[in-house]
Write a protein that holds these residues in place. Structure first.
Motif, mmCIF file in Angstrom:
data_model
loop_
_atom_site.group_PDB
_atom_site.id
_atom_site.type_symbol
_atom_site.label_atom_id
_atom_site.label_comp_id
_atom_site.label_asym_id
_atom_site.label_seq_id
_atom_site.Cartn_x
_atom_site.Cartn_y
_atom_site.Cartn_z
ATOM 1 N N HIS A 177 -16.842 1.459 11.141
ATOM 2 C CA HIS A 177 -17.317 1.951 9.845
ATOM 3 C C HIS A 177 -16.238 2.765 9.125
ATOM 4 N N THR A 178 -15.397 3.491 9.885
ATOM 5 C CA THR A 178 -14.313 4.254 9.259
ATOM 6 C C THR A 178 -13.318 3.333 8.576
ATOM 7 N N ILE A 179 -12.983 2.246 9.239
ATOM 8 C CA ILE A 179 -12.044 1.282 8.633
ATOM 9 C C ILE A 179 -12.621 0.712 7.350
ATOM 10 N N HIS A 180 -13.888 0.364 7.368
ATOM 11 C CA HIS A 180 -14.508 -0.175 6.158
ATOM 12 C C HIS A 180 -14.536 0.865 5.039
ATOM 13 N N ASN A 221 -12.420 3.467 4.584
ATOM 14 C CA ASN A 221 -11.061 3.641 4.064
ATOM 15 C C ASN A 221 -10.647 2.467 3.178
ATOM 16 N N THR A 222 -11.055 1.281 3.570
ATOM 17 C CA THR A 222 -10.726 0.101 2.754
ATOM 18 C C THR A 222 -11.372 0.196 1.379
ATOM 19 N N ASP A 223 -12.607 0.607 1.349
ATOM 20 C CA ASP A 223 -13.274 0.744 0.052
ATOM 21 C C ASP A 223 -12.620 1.821 -0.802
ATOM 22 N N GLU A 224 -12.210 2.952 -0.172
ATOM 23 C CA GLU A 224 -11.559 4.012 -0.933
ATOM 24 C C GLU A 224 -10.239 3.557 -1.525
ATOM 25 N N LEU A 225 -9.436 2.800 -0.753
ATOM 26 C CA LEU A 225 -8.160 2.289 -1.279
ATOM 27 C C LEU A 225 -8.388 1.306 -2.427
ATOM 28 N N ARG A 226 -9.422 0.538 -2.334
ATOM 29 C CA ARG A 226 -9.704 -0.394 -3.430
ATOM 30 C C ARG A 226 -10.112 0.342 -4.694
ATOM 31 N N ASN A 227 -10.887 1.416 -4.540
ATOM 32 C CA ASN A 227 -11.261 2.196 -5.722
ATOM 33 C C ASN A 227 -10.052 2.863 -6.352
ATOM 34 N N MET A 228 -9.144 3.403 -5.540
ATOM 35 C CA MET A 228 -7.929 4.007 -6.081
ATOM 36 C C MET A 228 -7.073 2.976 -6.802
ATOM 37 N N ALA A 229 -7.019 1.774 -6.264
ATOM 38 C CA ALA A 229 -6.229 0.725 -6.919
ATOM 39 C C ALA A 229 -6.834 0.329 -8.257
ATOM 40 N N ASN A 230 -8.142 0.377 -8.364
ATOM 41 C CA ASN A 230 -8.774 0.015 -9.632
ATOM 42 C C ASN A 230 -8.482 1.044 -10.716
ATOM 43 N N HIS A 231 -8.275 2.340 -10.369
ATOM 44 C CA HIS A 231 -8.017 3.388 -11.360
ATOM 45 C C HIS A 231 -6.521 3.635 -11.548
ATOM 46 N N ARG A 232 -5.661 2.782 -11.029
ATOM 47 C CA ARG A 232 -4.214 2.990 -11.168
ATOM 48 C C ARG A 232 -3.791 2.838 -12.625
ATOM 49 N N SER A 233 -4.432 2.028 -13.383
ATOM 50 C CA SER A 233 -4.034 1.800 -14.766
ATOM 51 C C SER A 233 -4.255 3.029 -15.650
#
Length: 401
Positions: free
Chosen positions: A338-341, A343-355
């Motif tokens: 569950h921790t891996i999942h 962290n994966t979701d958090e990295l995806r959210n950060m990537a979406n707000h990079r712009s």
């Protein structure tokens, strides 16, 4: 003067025969059940391509020719007639044995492969009925080929040897067949390998003692065992080695013992006489098609249904389920998963707000990591021009040489 005029008349006759000889009809009258062969001589057609005046002028040609033969108004030859020509520099042969009386008009076309000229010859073959000879025998000559047997001189040699073997002068050649037409294999292109020829002869005299030895049980037993069968003593009559026959392939036919075929049924007019009553044929017995229906329709449907149920059970009935699987998993391993999942979701959210933020300077083109200065890209495609010029470096003089 008389000698000169006769000589001129002779030359004119030769010229006329040469010019029109191949265009005239050539007629043959043959007997049913007798072998017929006609040799297409290249010299005859060569004289038609090249007039006699050119021959006297010293121009003597030996051109390659290809012959095409067919029945008049038909694309192929009659069923009893065959044609063979091994090479364009060889003569062609028409051969076969007529089976019924009749008249056949054969068109022979010769194509000159040097000048591509074409000439035609008409061959009229009339087959007349003749009595069938009662005693026939077929021999296999292993060291011969069909083109080497069809010339009349070679046929006379083979016929003379078979007459000595049969002990009779009343012998006729009935048929000559290439072994390849009888299912034989194509020989190797080496010296000493031949296609083989079947020669069938007939006579009114009964078989000789040498030929009757073929019918003995001892001879047939030796041939069936595959052993090499020697020539019976006193029966070797081949004048040339190439004319010797294969004794195991010899067959004798006594047509006097064959039962005549039953006559065909008489066909009526199809009109009933007065007073007769039409009796239709009986209907066939009724047949039950239900067993066939079960075998062809019901049984395949049952098999398909069983396969579908089995596949459904494998795909759906044997699944564990997420709750059952989590209950059987170690808690530490499940927490790590569950921790891996997460962290994966958090990295995806950060990537979406990079712009929403400006990109780092290190990702920009022509960035100087020491001063932070950005330089416009050069307008050159040359690989020898560096991306960052040395004169813009403020610490270039302190760098080691």
């Amino acid at each position: 003067m008389a000698g000169g005029s006769s000589r001129a008349l002779f030359f004119f006759t030769v010229f006329a025969v040469t010019l029109y000889g191949t265009k005239a009809e050539i007629k043959f009258t043959i007997q049913v059940g007798r072998f017929f062969s006609y040799e297409l001589l290249r010299e005859t057609f060569q004289s038609d391509f090249e007039p006699l005046s050119k021959l006297y002028a010293g121009r003597l040609y030996d051109d390659p020719m290809v012959f095409k033969c067919n029945k008049q108004n038909f694309p192929d030859l009659p069923e009893w007639l065959r044609f063979t020509q091994r090479h364009s520099y060889d003569n062609g042969f028409l051969y076969g044995t007529p089976t019924s009386p009749g008249k056949s008009i054969i068109e022979i076309y010769a194509v000159n492969k040097r000048s591509y000229e074409t000439t035609r010859q008409i061959l009229v073959i009339k087959a007349v009925a003749e009595k069938v000879l009662p005693y026939q025998a077929e021999f296999f000559i292993k060291l011969r080929e069909i083109e080497k047997v069809l010339p009349s001189s070679v046929q006379d040699e083979i016929k003379q040897d078979l007459q000595n073997l049969w002990a009779t002068d009343q012998l006729e050649i009935v048929n000559v067949t290439n072994a390849l037409d009888r299912g034989g294999r194509v020989p190797l292109p080496l010296a000493g390998h031949f296609e083989g020829v079947y020669v069938k002869v007939a006579s009114e005299d009964y078989f000789s003692n040498c030929l009757q030895k073929v019918l003995t049980a001892e001879h047939q037993r030796a041939c069936s065992s595959g052993a090499k069968v020697k020539v019976p003593s006193g029966c070797n009559f081949c004048s040339f080695a190439s004319n010797c026959i294969s004794w195991c392939s010899t067959e004798l036919f006594d047509l006097t013992k064959q039962e005549p075929s039953s006559p065909p049924p008489t066909v009526g007019s199809g009109i009933l006489d007065a007073g007769e009553v039409f009796q239709p044929p009986e209907s066939p017995e009724s047949r039950d098609y239900f067993p066939d229906y079960i075998v062809t329709v019901i049984v395949p449907l049952i098999l398909a249904l069983v396969l579908c149920l089995l596949l459904t059970y494998i795909m759906c009935g044997r699944r564990e389920g997420v709750t059952k699987r989590n209950a059987r998993t170690n808690q530490i391993q499940l927490y790590h998963h569950h921790t891996i999942h997460g962290n994966t979701d958090e990295l995806r959210n950060m990537a979406n707000h990079r712009s929403d933020f400006p990109p780092p300077l290190s990702t920009q083109p022509m960035f100087n990591f020491r001063t932070g200065e950005r330089t416009a890209p050069l307008r050159s495609d040359s690989p020898h021009v560096p991306l960052i010029m040395a004169q813009h470096e403020p610490y270039s003089d302190t760098l080691p040489a």
